[in-house]
Design an enzyme around this catalytic site. Structure first.
Site, PDB file in Angstrom:
ATOM      1  N   LYS A  22       0.929  -1.290  -0.060  1.00  8.96           N
ATOM      2  CA  LYS A  22      -0.093   0.021  -0.042  1.00  8.96           C
ATOM      3  C   LYS A  22       1.010   1.323  -0.056  1.00  8.96           C
ATOM      4  O   LYS A  22       0.581   1.977  -0.657  1.00  8.96           O
ATOM      5  CB  LYS A  22      -0.957  -0.023   1.552  1.00  8.96           C
ATOM      6  CG  LYS A  22      -1.412   1.472   1.634  1.00  8.96           C
ATOM      7  CD  LYS A  22      -2.475   1.253   2.875  1.00  8.96           C
ATOM      8  CE  LYS A  22      -1.854   1.869   3.990  1.00  8.96           C
ATOM      9  NZ  LYS A  22      -1.533   2.944   4.373  1.00  8.96           N
ATOM     10  N   ASN A  23       1.827   1.236   0.945  1.00 12.05           N
ATOM     11  CA  ASN A  23       2.444   2.606   0.944  1.00 12.05           C
ATOM     12  C   ASN A  23       3.473   2.797  -0.109  1.00 12.05           C
ATOM     13  O   ASN A  23       4.108   3.780  -0.379  1.00 12.05           O
ATOM     14  CB  ASN A  23       3.509   2.749   2.414  1.00 12.05           C
ATOM     15  CG  ASN A  23       2.559   2.743   3.441  1.00 12.05           C
ATOM     16  OD1 ASN A  23       1.018   2.985   3.399  1.00 12.05           O
ATOM     17  ND2 ASN A  23       2.619   2.535   4.682  1.00 12.05           N
ATOM     18  N   CYS A 116      -4.873  12.701  13.606  1.00 13.65           N
ATOM     19  CA  CYS A 116      -5.308  11.437  13.059  1.00 13.65           C
ATOM     20  C   CYS A 116      -5.793  10.773  14.392  1.00 13.65           C
ATOM     21  O   CYS A 116      -5.404  11.167  15.555  1.00 13.65           O
ATOM     22  CB  CYS A 116      -4.545  10.671  12.251  1.00 13.65           C
ATOM     23  SG  CYS A 116      -3.109   9.813  13.028  1.00 13.65           S
ATOM     24  N   ARG A 121       0.243  14.631  13.942  1.00 18.71           N
ATOM     25  CA  ARG A 121       0.689  14.080  12.442  1.00 18.71           C
ATOM     26  C   ARG A 121       0.773  15.415  11.662  1.00 18.71           C
ATOM     27  O   ARG A 121       0.206  15.558  10.732  1.00 18.71           O
ATOM     28  CB  ARG A 121      -0.085  13.076  11.768  1.00 18.71           C
ATOM     29  CG  ARG A 121       0.025  11.883  12.550  1.00 18.71           C
ATOM     30  CD  ARG A 121      -0.500  10.696  11.957  1.00 18.71           C
ATOM     31  NE  ARG A 121       0.398  10.002  11.018  1.00 18.71           N
ATOM     32  CZ  ARG A 121      -0.261   9.190   9.867  1.00 18.71           C
ATOM     33  NH1 ARG A 121      -1.274   8.718   9.973  1.00 18.71           N
ATOM     34  NH2 ARG A 121       0.649   8.795   8.938  1.00 18.71           N
ATOM     35  N   ASP A 124       4.560  20.033   8.357  1.00 20.62           N
ATOM     36  CA  ASP A 124       5.291  21.188   8.376  1.00 20.62           C
ATOM     37  C   ASP A 124       6.506  20.881   7.348  1.00 20.62           C
ATOM     38  O   ASP A 124       6.850  21.582   6.575  1.00 20.62           O
ATOM     39  CB  ASP A 124       5.492  21.614   9.692  1.00 20.62           C
ATOM     40  CG  ASP A 124       6.229  20.355  10.471  1.00 20.62           C
ATOM     41  OD1 ASP A 124       5.698  19.350  10.314  1.00 20.62           O
ATOM     42  OD2 ASP A 124       7.210  20.788  11.200  1.00 20.62           O
ATOM     43  N   ASP A 309       4.380   0.620  12.178  1.00 17.36           N
ATOM     44  CA  ASP A 309       3.170   0.249  11.733  1.00 17.36           C
ATOM     45  C   ASP A 309       2.899  -1.393  11.867  1.00 17.36           C
ATOM     46  O   ASP A 309       2.254  -2.140  11.455  1.00 17.36           O
ATOM     47  CB  ASP A 309       3.373   0.188  10.074  1.00 17.36           C
ATOM     48  CG  ASP A 309       2.900   1.357   9.690  1.00 17.36           C
ATOM     49  OD1 ASP A 309       2.454   2.381  10.503  1.00 17.36           O
ATOM     50  OD2 ASP A 309       3.091   1.819   8.358  1.00 17.36           O
ATOM     51  N   ILE A 331       7.911   6.908  17.321  1.00 14.40           N
ATOM     52  CA  ILE A 331       7.437   7.870  16.063  1.00 14.40           C
ATOM     53  C   ILE A 331       6.155   8.480  16.590  1.00 14.40           C
ATOM     54  O   ILE A 331       6.125   9.647  16.238  1.00 14.40           O
ATOM     55  CB  ILE A 331       7.385   6.901  15.082  1.00 14.40           C
ATOM     56  CG1 ILE A 331       8.311   5.727  14.634  1.00 14.40           C
ATOM     57  CG2 ILE A 331       7.017   7.696  13.626  1.00 14.40           C
ATOM     58  CD1 ILE A 331       9.585   6.405  13.976  1.00 14.40           C
ATOM     59  N   ARG A 401      -8.474  -0.435   4.503  1.00 18.17           N
ATOM     60  CA  ARG A 401      -7.840   0.603   3.971  1.00 18.17           C
ATOM     61  C   ARG A 401      -6.305  -0.074   3.708  1.00 18.17           C
ATOM     62  O   ARG A 401      -5.782   0.562   2.762  1.00 18.17           O
ATOM     63  CB  ARG A 401      -7.674   1.562   5.060  1.00 18.17           C
ATOM     64  CG  ARG A 401      -8.955   2.622   5.366  1.00 18.17           C
ATOM     65  CD  ARG A 401      -8.006   3.821   6.061  1.00 18.17           C
ATOM     66  NE  ARG A 401      -7.135   3.973   5.823  1.00 18.17           N
ATOM     67  CZ  ARG A 401      -5.922   4.407   6.597  1.00 18.17           C
ATOM     68  NH1 ARG A 401      -6.317   4.542   7.955  1.00 18.17           N
ATOM     69  NH2 ARG A 401      -4.735   4.668   6.223  1.00 18.17           N
TER      70      ARG A 401
HETATM   71  C1  UD1 Z   1       4.098   6.853   6.712  1.00 19.13           C
HETATM   72  C2  UD1 Z   1       3.198   5.607   6.630  1.00 19.13           C
HETATM   73  C3  UD1 Z   1       2.670   5.385   7.720  1.00 19.13           C
HETATM   74  C4  UD1 Z   1       3.637   5.006   8.790  1.00 19.13           C
HETATM   75  C5  UD1 Z   1       4.489   6.152   9.155  1.00 19.13           C
HETATM   76  C6  UD1 Z   1       6.054   6.046   9.879  1.00 19.13           C
HETATM   77  C7  UD1 Z   1       2.133   6.053   4.322  1.00 19.13           C
HETATM   78  C8  UD1 Z   1       1.262   6.269   3.406  1.00 19.13           C
HETATM   79  N1  UD1 Z   1       2.177   5.930   5.513  1.00 19.13           N
HETATM   80  O1  UD1 Z   1       3.171   8.082   7.280  1.00 19.13           O
HETATM   81  O2  UD1 Z   1       1.845   4.163   7.714  1.00 19.13           O
HETATM   82  O3  UD1 Z   1       3.132   4.826  10.171  1.00 19.13           O
HETATM   83  O4  UD1 Z   1       4.990   6.644   7.555  1.00 19.13           O
HETATM   84  O5  UD1 Z   1       6.694   4.957   9.114  1.00 19.13           O
HETATM   85  O6  UD1 Z   1       3.413   5.482   3.805  1.00 19.13           O
HETATM   86  N2  UD1 Z   1       6.543  14.550  11.015  1.00 19.13           N
HETATM   87  C9  UD1 Z   1       6.709  15.862  11.227  1.00 19.13           C
HETATM   88  N3  UD1 Z   1       6.343  16.977  10.351  1.00 19.13           N
HETATM   89  C10 UD1 Z   1       6.216  16.424   9.056  1.00 19.13           C
HETATM   90  C11 UD1 Z   1       6.007  14.909   8.596  1.00 19.13           C
HETATM   91  C12 UD1 Z   1       6.114  13.993   9.787  1.00 19.13           C
HETATM   92  O7  UD1 Z   1       7.078  16.168  12.246  1.00 19.13           O
HETATM   93  O8  UD1 Z   1       5.868  17.416   8.244  1.00 19.13           O
HETATM   94  C13 UD1 Z   1       6.692  13.684  12.008  1.00 19.13           C
HETATM   95  C14 UD1 Z   1       5.511  12.812  12.386  1.00 19.13           C
HETATM   96  O9  UD1 Z   1       4.638  13.368  13.422  1.00 19.13           O
HETATM   97  C15 UD1 Z   1       6.069  11.475  12.836  1.00 19.13           C
HETATM   98  C16 UD1 Z   1       7.122  11.342  11.990  1.00 19.13           C
HETATM   99  O10 UD1 Z   1       7.516  12.581  11.622  1.00 19.13           O
HETATM  100  O11 UD1 Z   1       6.342  11.707  14.124  1.00 19.13           O
HETATM  101  C17 UD1 Z   1       7.319  10.223  10.965  1.00 19.13           C
HETATM  102  O12 UD1 Z   1       5.891  10.423  10.109  1.00 19.13           O
HETATM  103  P1  UD1 Z   1       6.056  10.281   8.576  1.00 19.13           P
HETATM  104  O13 UD1 Z   1       7.175   9.381   8.331  1.00 19.13           O
HETATM  105  O14 UD1 Z   1       6.112  11.311   7.942  1.00 19.13           O
HETATM  106  O15 UD1 Z   1       4.579   9.389   8.340  1.00 19.13           O
HETATM  107  P2  UD1 Z   1       3.931   9.546   7.173  1.00 19.13           P
HETATM  108  O16 UD1 Z   1       4.570   9.691   5.872  1.00 19.13           O
HETATM  109  O17 UD1 Z   1       2.599  10.357   7.420  1.00 19.13           O
END
Ligand code: UD1
Length: 421
Positions: A22-23, A116, A121, A124, A309, A331, A401
């Site tokens: 999926k990812n 979420c 989440r 930024d 995950d 995380i 999902r």
């Molecule tokens: C993706 C996965 C999700 C998985 C996660 C962590 C997909 C579609 N989803 O989610 O299943 O649980 O990776 O492996 O691939 N963060 C910030 N600012 C940002 C973005 C992220 O602070 O702009 C922080 C988040 O709050 C979190 C960490 O970075 O603590 C990791 O998040 P991120 O890797 O971005 O998760 P997703 O890409 O949303």
């Protein structure tokens, strides 16, 4: 809303095939917007999140067709560069259209995803990264309103390792002028997979699978054809299903490399993995447990660490391990909605901030339970498979999902699980 009724206590035996990731599929579907013409993705899993992404691309005017696990995407002529709230609310990964839209069409309007089930989440890093590449971004009425006449390659340092930001910035940087380097980039298998697809489209990317990814911008990308790799989270979930039920499963299309960190930890707990057959990157493996499952301690971390995950599913297994396990969620500190539900089934779990202390018990008891996110739902299914008596899991739409026909797959290897409307 559908629910699962599970009669626990049946060891799983037989053979299952791991579906496409999926990812990996989600950002690839968005990446198809970067080229003029028809890209083709194979081994795309039939999941609600994939449906949502296809609908989103369709709502923007892209021509998307699906036949079995093959999806064809042709962005031209795109009618609008907007991802409305009703899509993003359903699926956060809708934000993956930001980079491609901005790079290719110079304009993107994407709803902010908001919180979420397991915390705030933020996005930024996506926004700041696009600004560094030269986009003008305003946050307006809950939307990211982004414009760029051209993007310019830059060095972007991510404060936090983010899968989503790495993918989005990689996609945008492919069409930026000059060189972009993403420092502290995510190394998840789906990031490398997306990178490979972009390279097949003509992108110049170095350092995939390392924490510095360098992209040399090109003037245009061409459509490409790609097969989505198998899902290591589904593979891990099924491995636990075999071990926790005392079963004996053969898992085909098992992405061994991607699963290595996870399987090392499961191995410490007494889960045995035997390689049966090998075909390039995917293998057939046999998963059993060697004896009683023992306690292990783990902290979730970006790849190659233990994936967040898989945290909920691991906890369901360790609830039945002998001894005390300590699971630290590094995380998403609030990602514990499965804990009260597992407790209702008899698990002994205490939460101290982002640390769960799991005291193994001899048995779990079936109960009506509810899960509020995808992986927590998977954990409840695992607990239900091994619990004594009947477990009724509500809000199954979360599991739809991210797991393809999970109840059919489990039934085919001896589980007693059915879906009720
Ligand atoms: C993706 C996965 C999700 C998985 C996660 C962590 C997909 C579609 N989803 O989610 O299943 O649980 O990776 O492996 O691939 N963060 C910030 N600012 C940002 C973005 C992220 O602070 O702009 C922080 C988040 O709050 C979190 C960490 O970075 O603590 C990791 O998040 P991120 O890797 O971005 O998760 P997703 O890409 O949303």
């Amino acid at each position: 809303m559908d629910r699962f009724v599970i009669e626990g206590g049946r060891p799983l035996r037989g053979e299952l095939r791991v579906s496409g990731s999926k990812n990996a599929a989600l950002p690839m579907l968005a990446a198809a917007l970067l080229a003029d013409g028809e890209s083709v993705l194979h081994n795309v899993p039939a999941l609600r999140d994939v449906d949502s992404m296809i609908e989103l691309l369709g709502s923007m005017g892209a021509r998307v067709t699906r036949s079995g696990t093959t999806v064809t995407i042709d962005p031209a002529p795109l009618a609008t560069a907007e991802a409305p709230y009703e899509f993003v609310r359903k699926m956060r990964a809708s934000i993956y259209v930001l980079g491609p839209l901005l790079a290719r069409f110079g304009r993107a309007r994407v709803s902010l995803p908001g919180g979420c089930a397991w915390g705030p989440r933020p996005v930024d890093l996506h926004i700041e990264g696009m600004r560094t590449l030269g986009a003008a971004i305003e946050l307006d009425h809950g939307y990211i309103d982004a414009r760029a006449t051209s993007l310019l390659g830059k060095r972007i340092v991510l404060d936090v390792v983010s899968v989503g930001a790495t993918a989005n910035l990689m996609m945008a940087a492919c069409l930026a002028e000059g060189t972009t380097s993403i420092v502290n980039a995510a190394r998840e298998p789906h990031i490398s997979a997306l990178g490979s697809f972009l390279v097949e489209m003509g992108a110049q990317i170095q350092g995939l699978g390392t924490d510095v990814v360098t992209i040399e911008g090109v003037a245009r990308l061409s459509p490409a054809e790609h097969s989505v790799r198998p899902d290591y989270i589904e593979a891990g979930t099924m491995a636990i299903a075999s071990a926790v039920t005392g079963g004996d499963l053969l898992l085909r299309d098992f992405p061994m490399e991607d699963c290595r960190p996870m399987m090392a930890l499961l191995g410490d707990s007494g889960v045995s993995l035997e390689r049966v057959d090998r075909d390039e990157a995917v293998e057939t493996v046999r998963i059993r447990r060697r004896g009683p499952l023992s306690a292990v301690s783990v902290t979730t971390a970006p790849h190659p660490g233990f994936p967040t995950d898989m945290q909920a599913q691991l906890m369901a297994m360790l609830a039945l391990g002998s001894g005390t396990s300590v699971i630290t969620e590094a995380i998403y500190p609030d990602r514990f909605s499965h804990v009260p539900e597992l407790r209702r089934m008899g698990a002994r779990i205490e939460l101290h901030g982002n640390v769960a202390v799991v005291e193994g018990v001899e048995r779990l008891a079936g109960a009506p339970v509810m899960a509020t996110d995808l992986r927590a739902s998977a954990a409840m299914v695992l607990a239900g498979l091994v619990a004594e008596g009947e477990t009724i899991l509500r809000r199954v739409y979360h599991i739809d999902r991210g797991y393809e026909a999970i109840e059919k797959k489990l039934r085919s290897v001896g589980a007693e699980i059915r879906r009720e409307k």
